[in-house]
Design an enzyme around this catalytic site. Structure first.
Site, PDB file in Angstrom:
ATOM      1  N   ASP A 154       0.710  -1.512  -0.369  1.00  0.00           N
ATOM      2  CA  ASP A 154      -0.036  -0.348   0.118  1.00  0.00           C
ATOM      3  C   ASP A 154       0.956   1.160   0.362  1.00  0.00           C
ATOM      4  OD1 ASP A 154      -2.410   1.133   0.529  1.00  0.00           O
ATOM      5  OD2 ASP A 154      -1.386   1.884   1.953  1.00  0.00           O
ATOM      6  N   LYS A 155       0.462   2.116  -1.029  1.00  0.00           N
ATOM      7  CA  LYS A 155       1.231   3.293  -0.707  1.00  0.00           C
ATOM      8  C   LYS A 155       2.006   4.135   0.303  1.00  0.00           C
ATOM      9  CE  LYS A 155       0.026   6.953  -3.184  1.00  0.00           C
ATOM     10  NZ  LYS A 155       0.580   8.321  -2.058  1.00  0.00           N
TER      11      LYS A 155
END
Length: 792
Positions: A314-315
């Site tokens: 997940d960024k």
């Protein structure tokens, strides 16, 4: 993209008020009751079972069946102590299952807690406070400062600043106005609004997340491995038992003589210690990881870490700092430097630290050498005008006006030049949130520059992804952000490859298809993890928000970063307790070490169990009697299987590639290794029967000691893929093996529970066992160089 800046609270402490008089009258009580009957309450349904029923459920699955059958056989053999020991193993496995199930229920409980318990709604034309569980689509509700959004709603009037960090993990609050959607569970930081309920309960954004958590299910490698070993042994076991019974009947043995023979044979085929070794190996690894700031929430996650070949990252908060910062400064006026532009933007920014955009601008300005400007007047951000402004003193004493905000809003005061438009387009394309800054005297405003805001990548992200690639793991970024923003971060951390178009998640997806998936909803993350798993991949998933919970639960290795929400931590298999992602590499390496310990134990188990059965059959043919009784079989298990649990704490070298359980290859590898052991054991028995003329009782003692010593030698040789002398076993393993050999020797030499063997025979047996070990080692090295048993 243009900035979505945040509103400032007015200096007098007042706040925007929604016009309640102009708001819709809401539903009638009768209509609300009808809709409530159709849609159900506004809550996530609980799936709690009675504790006793939940506990009994864990006794009814293949692994407990195996252990329960072992207990029955041991009780039938009269070995109550051994049955009690296996009973402890059974209860341990059941307890682990209950804890894992409890973690899933805890995740759902945390999701339910985020739904507001009460809401202010309008029914029959009047406002009232009521339980949020009674909300239905179409209800009119009021959102106020400090309240929690009670359902998914669409704003009808007013504006609010929403903190959605508990849902998305995003640190930056979002300002929403008329027509926008606000999701259940979000916290109102500022403002007030009237909204209409769009979805309730499990149909909300948050409710769908909870439903996905319940749907998440992936079979653990432990279950697959144990069942695979049992299947591999069952065919050999049943064949040999049938042949033994037929031969025993042929030579005239009675039923009372055949029954103990069958019980001993069946008992020898059950890998009693195997589930415990899985648990112990994970426990040892968990202790080591805790010292590095990694907590295992599920012990099985360590075994799964060894197999991960795809890491979904997940960024926000995982690859990035999860904090807004100035990433680009573009001066557009003559004589204005980047530092001067930041100083003027900081003058038009609030100093209270509540607005993340203003805080980022002021922090960047403080790092420059430009002196602070004297602000005569300041007007906080106006969500309607999409700008804030300040008045400073010019060099000639005249007032200079500075405005900062959305480029579209600033363009109404000072048109953007072609150069400014080009720069704005480039910043937006690079994934920045764009602010425009204009300054000048009244009536003579001009754009003096653009500022690009971004969530900067973590310093350790690029090195970490490089290490993961070297370990044979493919990283894939999954984010709800736009494709431009995601692509910018991907380039910064070294992720190369195409970006999946927004909203286009293919049914059949592989990690090599796209390096980045942007604009992804929580259910899409969950589906994507499952799609990778259907393709035969073992998936790790990093996340920090509640919307990551379903994917974290579904992945073989769910990883909650240190800044993760409680919901994400509850759903994950491991939790990083310190900033940075170094713990992921540590976990994978420790997982692969634990996997090697369990794998070599499993190979030893296949060889030892299968050979023991064949030796029992061969001994029966050779002597006409059973060469192992149930009592001796139980003693063999005590001195061999139980002692080999120390393998869980042995030294092991992690592989540079992902691991996998390959039961077929393990079985094939066990054939030549088992042949060597079988040849040795049958040679010893043949010497005892035909040359030394031992009687039936002495032959049973010789068989027992031969199998124990050869089993220890087999385990010692097979713990290392290379030659046995290439690595030194752990002290605890050496102590366990010496203890097991000493006990078996004492039983055979002193004649406890069996006929005594002379000392010279015991010593000779030790010497032949050493020779057998070197022969087995030579076969092992040659075989494993041609037959990989652990590569995915």
């Amino acid at each position: 993209m243009d900035a979505e800046t945040c509103p400032q609270q007015p200096p007098d402490g007042s706040r925007p008020r929604a016009n309640n008089d102009d708001s819709p009258p809401g539903l009638s009580s009768a209509e609300a009751a009808r809709r409530l009957a159709d849609t159900g309450p506004n809550e996530v349904a609980s799936t709690d079972e009675r504790p006793l029923r939940r506990m009994l459920h864990h006794f009814w699955s293949p692994v407990p069946w195996m252990l329960e059958a072992t207990i029955i056989l041991q009780l039938a053999a009269g070995e109550r102590l051994e049955a009690a020991m296996v009973g402890v193993l059974l209860l341990t496995n059941v307890l682990v299952g209950i804890i894992q199930e409890g973690r899933a229920n805890a995740t759902l409980a945390l999701l339910r807690q985020r739904l507001a318990p009460r809401a202010r709604l309008r029914r029959d034309g009047a406002w009232a406070d009521a339980p949020a569980s009674g909300l239905v689509p179409g209800d009119v509700v009021q959102l106020s400062l400090g309240g929690i959004v009670p359902a998914d709603v669409r704003l009808l009037s007013g504006s609010v600043l929403l903190d959605q960090s508990m849902l998305t993990g995003e640190s930056v609050a979002v300002e929403q106005q008329r027509g926008a959607l606000a999701y259940a569970g979000a916290l109102v930081r500022r403002g007030e609004a009237i909204a209409e309920v769009a979805a309730t309960g499990p149909r909300t954004y948050f409710g769908r997340t909870a439903e996905l958590v319940k749907a998440a299910d992936v079979e653990s490698s432990e279950q697959q491995a144990v069942l695979g070993v049992v299947k591999a042994l069952t065919g050999v076991n049943m064949t040999i038992v049938v042949i033994m019974v037929a031969y025993a009947h042929h030579i005239g043995m009675t039923v009372t003589q055949i029954v103990p023979l069958v019980l001993a044979a069946l008992l020898s085929a059950v890998p009693v210690a195997m589930p415990a070794v899985f648990t112990l190996a994970a426990t040892v690894g968990a202790g080591r990881l805790a010292q590095n700031g990694v907590l295992l929430a599920r012990l099985s996650a360590l075994q799964e870490a060894a197999m991960v070949d795809v890491l979904c990252v997940d960024k926000t908060g995982t690859l990035t700092e999860n904090s807004l910062g100035v990433g680009s400064v573009i001066p557009l006026a003559q004589g204005i430097s980047a530092a001067a532009l930041l100083a003027r933007a900081a003058a038009a920014s609030s100093s209270d630290g509540q607005d993340p955009v203003d805080a980022a601008v002021r922090a960047a300005a403080l790092k420059s050498a430009e002196p602070r400007l004297t602000v005569r007047r300041f007007t906080p951000f106006d969500p309607a005008a999409k700008m804030s402004e300040a008045t400073i003193a010019g060099v000639d004493g005249e007032d200079i006006r500075i405005v900062k905000g959305s480029p579209l809003a600033i363009a109404a005061l000072a048109p953007l030049s072609d150069e400014a438009e080009t720069a704005k387009t480039k910043l937006s394309g690079d994934g920045y949130r764009v602010l425009a800054v204009a300054a000048g005297r009244a009536g003579a405003m001009a754009v003096i520059g653009l500022i690009g805001l971004s969530d900067p990548p973590r310093a350790d992200s690029a090195p970490l992804l490089g290490e993961l690639a070297a370990l044979g793991i493919t990283p894939v970024m999954i984010t709800g952000d736009t494709a431009d923003t995601a692509a910018t971060v991907a380039r910064a951390v070294g992720l190369t490859g195409p970006v999946c178009p927004h909203g286009h998640i293919p049914e059949q997806a592989g990690p090599q298809d796209y390096a980045v998936y942007a604009g992804v909803f929580p259910e899409d993350k969950f589906k994507l993890v499952r799609a990778f798993q259907r393709g035969g991949h073992a998936v790790g998933m990093c996340g920090d928000g509640a919307n990551d919970a379903p994917a974290l639960r579904q992945a073989q290795m769910g990883i909650a970063v240190s800044s993760a929400t409680d919901v994400a931590k509850s759903a994950a298999g491991l939790v990083l307790t310190v900033p940075g992602l170094r713990g992921i590499v540590d976990c994978i390496e420790e997982g692969r070490s634990a996997f090697q310990r369990v794998l070599t134990f499993t190979l030893s188990t296949l060889v030892n169990k299968a050979v023991t059965l064949i030796v029992m059959g061969g001994g029966l043919v050779m002597t006409g009697e059973a060469v192992l009784t149930p009592l001796l079989q139980a003693l063999w298990m005590l001195t061999s299987d139980i002692a080999m649990m120390a393998r869980a704490a042995d030294r092991a070298t992690p592989t540079p590639y992902p691991n996998a359980w390959r039961i077929r290859e393990l079985t094939l590898a066990a054939l030549p290794l088992g042949t060597v052991k079988l040849a040795y054991a049958m040679t010893v028995l043949a010497l005892g029967w035909f040359w030394l003329r031992l009687d039936g009782e002495a032959m049973r003692s010789l068989t027992f000691l031969t199998l124990v010593l050869a089993g220890q030698a087999t385990s010692l040789v097979l713990r290392e893929h290379d030659h046995v002398w290439r690595s030194r076993p752990a002290a605890i393993l050496v102590a366990a093996m010496v203890t097991a050999a000493a006990l078996a020797t004492a039983f055979a030499w002193a004649g406890w529970f069996m006929a005594p063997l002379p000392g010279w025979m015991v010593i000779a047996l030790y010497g032949t066992t050493v020779g057998y070990g070197f022969a087995l080692d030579a076969v092992k090295v040659a075989m494993l160089r041609r037959l990989p048993i652990d590569r995915r």
